[in-house]
Write a protein that holds these residues in place. Structure first.
Motif, PDB file in Angstrom:
ATOM      1  N   GLY A   1       0.793  -1.230   0.000  1.00  0.00           N
ATOM      2  CA  GLY A   1       0.000   0.000   0.000  1.00  0.00           C
ATOM      3  C   GLY A   1       0.818   1.268   0.000  1.00  0.00           C
ATOM      4  N   ALA A   2       2.131   1.176   0.156  1.00  0.00           N
ATOM      5  CA  ALA A   2       2.954   2.375   0.261  1.00  0.00           C
ATOM      6  C   ALA A   2       3.267   2.991  -1.096  1.00  0.00           C
TER       7      ALA A   2
ATOM      8  N   ALA B   1       1.939   6.451  -1.569  1.00  0.00           N
ATOM      9  CA  ALA B   1       2.202   7.409  -0.500  1.00  0.00           C
ATOM     10  C   ALA B   1       2.938   8.624  -1.037  1.00  0.00           C
TER      11      ALA B   1
ATOM     12  N   PRO C   1       5.795   9.204   7.354  1.00  0.00           N
ATOM     13  CA  PRO C   1       4.648   8.374   7.719  1.00  0.00           C
ATOM     14  C   PRO C   1       4.363   8.402   9.219  1.00  0.00           C
TER      15      PRO C   1
ATOM     16  N   TYR D   1       3.203   6.123  12.352  1.00  0.00           N
ATOM     17  CA  TYR D   1       3.230   4.718  12.717  1.00  0.00           C
ATOM     18  C   TYR D   1       2.223   4.470  13.835  1.00  0.00           C
TER      19      TYR D   1
ATOM     20  N   PRO E   1       3.119   1.243   9.691  1.00  0.00           N
ATOM     21  CA  PRO E   1       2.725   2.565   9.177  1.00  0.00           C
ATOM     22  C   PRO E   1       1.218   2.653   8.979  1.00  0.00           C
TER      23      PRO E   1
ATOM     24  N   ASP F   1      -1.949   3.278   7.013  1.00  0.00           N
ATOM     25  CA  ASP F   1      -2.155   3.105   5.579  1.00  0.00           C
ATOM     26  C   ASP F   1      -3.635   2.816   5.301  1.00  0.00           C
TER      27      ASP F   1
ATOM     28  N   TYR G   1      -5.105   2.343   2.653  1.00  0.00           N
ATOM     29  CA  TYR G   1      -5.300   1.371   1.583  1.00  0.00           C
ATOM     30  C   TYR G   1      -5.229  -0.069   2.093  1.00  0.00           C
ATOM     31  N   SER G   2      -4.760  -0.256   3.305  1.00  0.00           N
ATOM     32  CA  SER G   2      -4.686  -1.584   3.907  1.00  0.00           C
ATOM     33  C   SER G   2      -5.998  -1.880   4.628  1.00  0.00           C
TER      34      SER G   2
ATOM     35  N   CYS H   1      -5.759  -2.003   8.471  1.00  0.00           N
ATOM     36  CA  CYS H   1      -5.331  -0.815   9.221  1.00  0.00           C
ATOM     37  C   CYS H   1      -6.540  -0.095   9.819  1.00  0.00           C
TER      38      CYS H   1
ATOM     39  N   THR I   1      -6.973   2.865  10.259  1.00  0.00           N
ATOM     40  CA  THR I   1      -7.265   4.116   9.557  1.00  0.00           C
ATOM     41  C   THR I   1      -8.446   3.951   8.613  1.00  0.00           C
TER      42      THR I   1
END
Length: 137
Positions: A4-5, A8, A14, A16, A23, A25, A27-28, A31, A33
Motif C-alpha cells: 500500500g505504500a 504514498a 509516515p 506509525y 505505518p 495506511d 489502503y490496507s 489498518c 485508519t
C-alpha cells in the motif's frame, strides 16, 4: 516498500501505529485508519461536524438543522463520534435533561476539510447535475 505504500506521498513522513509499529495506511484493509475513513467520510458525520463547526448545539437543534436524519441515525452517529473523540456530550441535570454536543479539539481539526468538501459540492452541483442528465440519456 510496505504493502500500500506505492501511492504514498514521497515527501511525507509516515505516521506509525502506536500499538503495532506499522505505518498508517488507509489502503490496507487491516489498518484502523480504514475505520476512521469510513466514519469521517459518512454523510451524517460530515453534516454533524459541519453543523457543530460554529459551536455547541442541543440534540434537538442538530436534528432540526440536519434535514432527513432519523433519530436513530443521529443518535448512533453522535455516539460513534463521541467514542472516536470528535464530539463531546454534556448532559445538564434538568427535567427533562438537556443534552449538548460540541466538537473536541480533534473534531475541530476536521472542520477545514469538511467545510472544503461542502463548499466544493455546493460550487459544482450544477456541473454534476448536468453530467447526471447527460449520462441518463
Amino acid at each position: 516498500m510496505p504493502d500500500g505504500a506505492a501511492g504514498a506521498d514521497l515527501g511525507k513522513v509516515p505516521t506509525y501505529l502506536t500499538d503495532t509499529g506499522l505505518p498508517a495506511d488507509v489502503y490496507s484493509a487491516k489498518c484502523p485508519t480504514r475505520q476512521v475513513l469510513d466514519r469521517v467520510a459518512g454523510k451524517w458525520t460530515v453534516l454533524i461536524v459541519d453543523a457543530l463547526a460554529d459551536g455547541t448545539l442541543r440534540y434537538t437543534d442538530l436534528r432540526h438543522r440536519i434535514e432527513g436524519v432519523s433519530q436513530k441515525m443521529l443518535t448512533q452517529t453522535l455516539r460513534q463520534l463521541e467514542a472516536d473523540g470528535f464530539v463531546s456530550r454534556t448532559v445538564h441535570p434538568t427535567v427533562p435533561p438537556r443534552v449538548e454536543y460540541t466538537l473536541t479539539e480533534l473534531g475541530h481539526s476536521l472542520r477545514t476539510p469538511i467545510a472544503a468538501l461542502r463548499e466544493w459540492i455546493e460550487t459544482n452541483i450544477n456541473r454534476i447535475e448536468a453530467a447526471r442528465r447527460e449520462a441518463a440519456k
